[in-house]
Design a protein around this motif. Structure first.
Motif, PDB file in Angstrom:
ATOM      1  N   CYS A   1       0.838  -1.204   0.000  1.00 45.33           N
ATOM      2  CA  CYS A   1       0.000   0.000   0.000  1.00 45.33           C
ATOM      3  C   CYS A   1       0.877   1.260   0.000  1.00 45.33           C
ATOM      4  O   CYS A   1       1.709   1.463   0.894  1.00 45.33           O
ATOM      5  CB  CYS A   1      -0.902  -0.012   1.223  1.00 45.33           C
ATOM      6  SG  CYS A   1      -1.791   1.525   1.471  1.00 45.33           S
TER       7      CYS A   1
ATOM      8  N   CYS B   1       0.549   3.381   3.164  1.00 42.51           N
ATOM      9  CA  CYS B   1       1.293   2.795   4.295  1.00 42.51           C
ATOM     10  C   CYS B   1       2.780   3.113   4.162  1.00 42.51           C
ATOM     11  O   CYS B   1       3.458   3.385   5.164  1.00 42.51           O
ATOM     12  CB  CYS B   1       1.069   1.289   4.375  1.00 42.51           C
ATOM     13  SG  CYS B   1      -0.530   0.841   5.089  1.00 42.51           S
TER      14      CYS B   1
ATOM     15  N   HIS C   1      -3.980   0.996   8.382  1.00 43.97           N
ATOM     16  CA  HIS C   1      -4.463   0.608   7.051  1.00 43.97           C
ATOM     17  C   HIS C   1      -5.908   0.114   7.138  1.00 43.97           C
ATOM     18  O   HIS C   1      -6.185  -0.928   7.725  1.00 43.97           O
ATOM     19  CB  HIS C   1      -3.582  -0.490   6.457  1.00 43.97           C
ATOM     20  CG  HIS C   1      -4.028  -0.906   5.083  1.00 43.97           C
ATOM     21  ND1 HIS C   1      -3.663  -0.200   3.951  1.00 43.97           N
ATOM     22  CD2 HIS C   1      -4.818  -1.916   4.669  1.00 43.97           C
ATOM     23  CE1 HIS C   1      -4.221  -0.785   2.886  1.00 43.97           C
ATOM     24  NE2 HIS C   1      -4.919  -1.827   3.301  1.00 43.97           N
TER      25      HIS C   1
ATOM     26  N   HIS D   1      -6.599   2.721   0.816  1.00 48.12           N
ATOM     27  CA  HIS D   1      -6.266   3.066   2.203  1.00 48.12           C
ATOM     28  C   HIS D   1      -7.062   4.344   2.421  1.00 48.12           C
ATOM     29  O   HIS D   1      -6.818   5.336   1.719  1.00 48.12           O
ATOM     30  CB  HIS D   1      -4.752   3.284   2.324  1.00 48.12           C
ATOM     31  CG  HIS D   1      -4.257   3.689   3.679  1.00 48.12           C
ATOM     32  ND1 HIS D   1      -3.164   3.078   4.274  1.00 48.12           N
ATOM     33  CD2 HIS D   1      -4.657   4.665   4.542  1.00 48.12           C
ATOM     34  CE1 HIS D   1      -2.921   3.646   5.448  1.00 48.12           C
ATOM     35  NE2 HIS D   1      -3.815   4.620   5.627  1.00 48.12           N
TER      36      HIS D   1
HETATM   37 ZN    ZN Z   1      -2.302   1.280   3.643  1.00 53.04          ZN
END
Ligand code: ZN
Ligand code: 5GP
Length: 113
Positions: free
Chosen positions: A3, A6, A45, A97
């Motif tokens: 991600c 993230c 997340h 996300h």
């Molecule tokens: Zn994420």
């Protein structure tokens, strides 16, 4: 973890941060759609608004607190701004996300054109 947001939280890829606290960070969108275009994300997340549950709603409140702070810091609190969350296919969500787009700095026109 693949991600991209993230990775921004971890500092693995850079972002122009404008706000950070224990739960939330905010940074300028890489492809701004308005003079002010900031993304507000939880450090946790959570893929989409549909996935939020329980204590996540406290985090979502923290995202609103951050939005208020960012708007003030960037000088759009009095002129106004728009907060948008895209959720799923029909919204065009690209990064899974959760995030709010904070848009402002000019008259934004209709929500959907
Ligand atoms: Zn994420
Ligand atoms: P969505 O369509 O998922 O609601 O919005 C994702 C947003 O993330 C887009 O406005 C896009 O420009 C932004 N974005 C995607 N990758 C990056 C990145 O690596 N850095 C930053 N700052 N913004 C990104």
């Amino acid at each position: 973890m693949s991600c991209i947001f993230c990775k921004i939280v971890e500092g693995a890829i850079p972002a122009k941060k404008v706000y950070e606290n224990e739960h939330v960070i905010a940074f300028h969108d890489i492809q701004p759609q308005a003079p002010v275009h900031v993304l507000i994300i939880p450090k946790k997340h959570i893929p989409t608004m549909n996935d939020a549950a329980g204590e996540d709603f406290v985090l979502i409140g923290e995202m609103h607190r951050a939005a208020q702070e960012v708007a003030r810091e960037l000088g759009v609190d009095q002129t106004g701004y728009r907060l948008i969350n895209n959720c799923g296919k029909h919204s065009g969500q690209e990064v899974f996300h959760i995030h709010y787009h904070l848009l402002g700095g000019e008259f934004l026109g209709p929500l959907v054109s």
